[in-house]
Design a protein around this motif. Structure first.
Motif, PDB file in Angstrom:
ATOM      1  N   GLN A 140      17.922  -0.269 -99.851  1.00 26.93           N
ATOM      2  CA  GLN A 140      18.910  -0.042 -98.807  1.00 26.93           C
ATOM      3  C   GLN A 140      18.298  -0.227 -97.421  1.00 26.93           C
ATOM      4  O   GLN A 140      18.899  -0.844 -96.535  1.00 26.93           O
ATOM      5  N   MET A 141      17.123   0.329 -97.234  1.00 24.81           N
ATOM      6  CA  MET A 141      16.465   0.221 -95.930  1.00 24.81           C
ATOM      7  C   MET A 141      16.059  -1.216 -95.632  1.00 24.81           C
ATOM      8  O   MET A 141      16.183  -1.689 -94.489  1.00 24.81           O
TER       9      MET A 141
ATOM     10  N   SER B 253      10.480   1.692 -92.501  1.00 23.82           N
ATOM     11  CA  SER B 253      10.383   2.869 -93.365  1.00 23.82           C
ATOM     12  C   SER B 253      10.425   2.512 -94.842  1.00 23.82           C
ATOM     13  O   SER B 253       9.926   3.281 -95.680  1.00 23.82           O
ATOM     14  N   TYR B 254      10.982   1.347 -95.188  1.00 28.75           N
ATOM     15  CA  TYR B 254      11.026   0.998 -96.614  1.00 28.75           C
ATOM     16  C   TYR B 254       9.626   0.776 -97.168  1.00 28.75           C
ATOM     17  O   TYR B 254       9.387   0.970 -98.358  1.00 28.75           O
TER      18      TYR B 254
ATOM     19  N   HIS C 224      21.821   6.534 -86.820  1.00 22.91           N
ATOM     20  CA  HIS C 224      20.629   7.367 -86.772  1.00 22.91           C
ATOM     21  C   HIS C 224      20.765   8.595 -87.664  1.00 22.91           C
ATOM     22  O   HIS C 224      19.824   8.948 -88.386  1.00 22.91           O
ATOM     23  N   ALA C 225      21.910   9.236 -87.623  1.00 22.15           N
ATOM     24  CA  ALA C 225      22.123  10.396 -88.485  1.00 22.15           C
ATOM     25  C   ALA C 225      22.086   9.986 -89.958  1.00 22.15           C
ATOM     26  O   ALA C 225      21.470  10.650 -90.795  1.00 22.15           O
ATOM     27  N   HIS C 226      22.744   8.867 -90.273  1.00 26.63           N
ATOM     28  CA  HIS C 226      22.789   8.379 -91.653  1.00 26.63           C
ATOM     29  C   HIS C 226      21.397   7.984 -92.142  1.00 26.63           C
ATOM     30  O   HIS C 226      20.941   8.437 -93.208  1.00 26.63           O
ATOM     31  N   GLY C 227      20.699   7.178 -91.355  1.00 21.48           N
ATOM     32  CA  GLY C 227      19.380   6.704 -91.756  1.00 21.48           C
ATOM     33  C   GLY C 227      18.366   7.832 -91.859  1.00 21.48           C
ATOM     34  O   GLY C 227      17.540   7.851 -92.779  1.00 21.48           O
ATOM     35  N   GLY C 228      18.424   8.774 -90.927  1.00 21.23           N
ATOM     36  CA  GLY C 228      17.494   9.897 -90.970  1.00 21.23           C
ATOM     37  C   GLY C 228      17.663  10.755 -92.205  1.00 21.23           C
ATOM     38  O   GLY C 228      16.686  11.161 -92.845  1.00 21.23           O
TER      39      GLY C 228
ATOM     40  N   ARG D 245      19.372  -7.353 -91.955  1.00 18.53           N
ATOM     41  CA  ARG D 245      20.746  -7.688 -91.578  1.00 18.53           C
ATOM     42  C   ARG D 245      21.612  -8.112 -92.767  1.00 18.53           C
ATOM     43  O   ARG D 245      22.508  -8.937 -92.633  1.00 18.53           O
ATOM     44  N   ARG D 246      21.334  -7.555 -93.905  1.00 16.90           N
ATOM     45  CA  ARG D 246      22.186  -7.780 -95.074  1.00 16.90           C
ATOM     46  C   ARG D 246      23.146  -6.601 -95.212  1.00 16.90           C
ATOM     47  O   ARG D 246      23.061  -5.794 -96.146  1.00 16.90           O
TER      48      ARG D 246
END
Length: 268
Positions: free
Chosen positions: A53-54, A6-7, A134-138, A60-61
């Motif tokens: 962030q994405m 998505s980034y 999933h909630a956070h990323g969405g 994996r950072r």
């Protein structure tokens, strides 16, 4: 992390934003008032932060992701303040008789006034749900969809067929809103675990279109504009910063505050 690449999509917004805002912003920086500068700069920084962030979580950072995540406590209040100042600047132009804003100012001000709280709600939800990938990323990704209407609304008049009875901006505005709604609903369907934030964006953008259609220049609108522009810009900015900071602090506490050992981030 949902939508692993998505980034790239967020980064693709950069050329769209450049083209969309070149004539009215990037090409004439000295003619732009401070409120618009504040809104534009914080919006650009937010997209950069979001893409970084994405990328960090995808590669994996995790430590970098968490460290940069703290920056939203600075960027988001400033972005909300910039949005409020941009709306105030729009109202000032309408009162001064600017041909475009005198005609479309009430509808656009209402649309922006709906978009900014939606952005803040999404980020607050992401902060509160930061331990649920999933909630956070969405919620974080959904904030990028809010960029589509103002950007596409400035690009589409040059490509859509003209209608003699309509100002070119009107069909472009509704087409841009429609694209954003479709993108949000497609994203919601693509991963139902994070559908809620995208559905919120779809509903919010629909409300923006309705507000634009219903609100037209009127004595009542101009009175409201005069009252809003009578408030000093510093008061508007500081109030917006205080409200956004309070909402984020509440979201942080709702998410459990600081833990000595953060749970592992899901990389799937």
């Amino acid at each position: 992390m949902p939508f692993h690449r998505s980034y790239y999509a967020v980064l693709l917004l950069a050329p769209l934003v450049l083209v969309a805002f070149w004539p009215g912003y990037f090409a004439i920086p000295r003619q732009v008032v401070f409120g618009v500068h504040a809104h534009a700069l914080t919006a650009i920084l937010w997209l950069v932060l979001l893409a970084t962030q994405m990328w960090a979580i995808r590669t994996r950072r995790g430590h970098l992701h968490r460290t940069l995540g703290l920056a939203l406590f600075v960027f988001v209040p400033l972005f909300v303040a910039g949005g409020a100042l941009a709306i105030q600047a729009m109202m000032t132009k309408a009162l001064a008789g600017h041909p475009f804003y005198a005609r479309f100012g009430p509808g656009l001000a209402a649309a922006d006034a709906l978009a900014t709280p939606c952005f803040l709600a999404l980020v607050a939800y992401a902060v509160a749900q930061r331990r649920h990938v999933h909630a956070h990323g969405g919620a974080m990704l959904a904030t990028a969809v809010l960029v589509l209407p103002p950007a596409l609304g400035r690009v589409l008049p040059a490509v859509l067929p003209t209608m003699p009875s309509l100002h070119p901006f009107v069909p472009a505005f509704y087409a841009a809103q429609m694209v954003a709604v479709v993108v949000a609903l497609v994203a919601a369907r693509a991963d139902r675990r994070q559908a809620g934030p995208f559905r919120l964006v779809a509903a919010n953008v629909t409300l923006q279109a309705a507000a634009f259609a219903l609100l037209s220049p009127s004595p009542a609108a101009m009175r409201a504009f005069r009252a809003a522009t009578a408030t000093p810009a510093a008061v508007v900015a500081l109030t917006a910063i205080a409200v956004a900071a309070a909402v984020l602090w509440w979201a942080w506490r709702a998410g459990g505050g600081v833990r000595r050992r953060s749970p592992a981030v899901a990389y799937s």
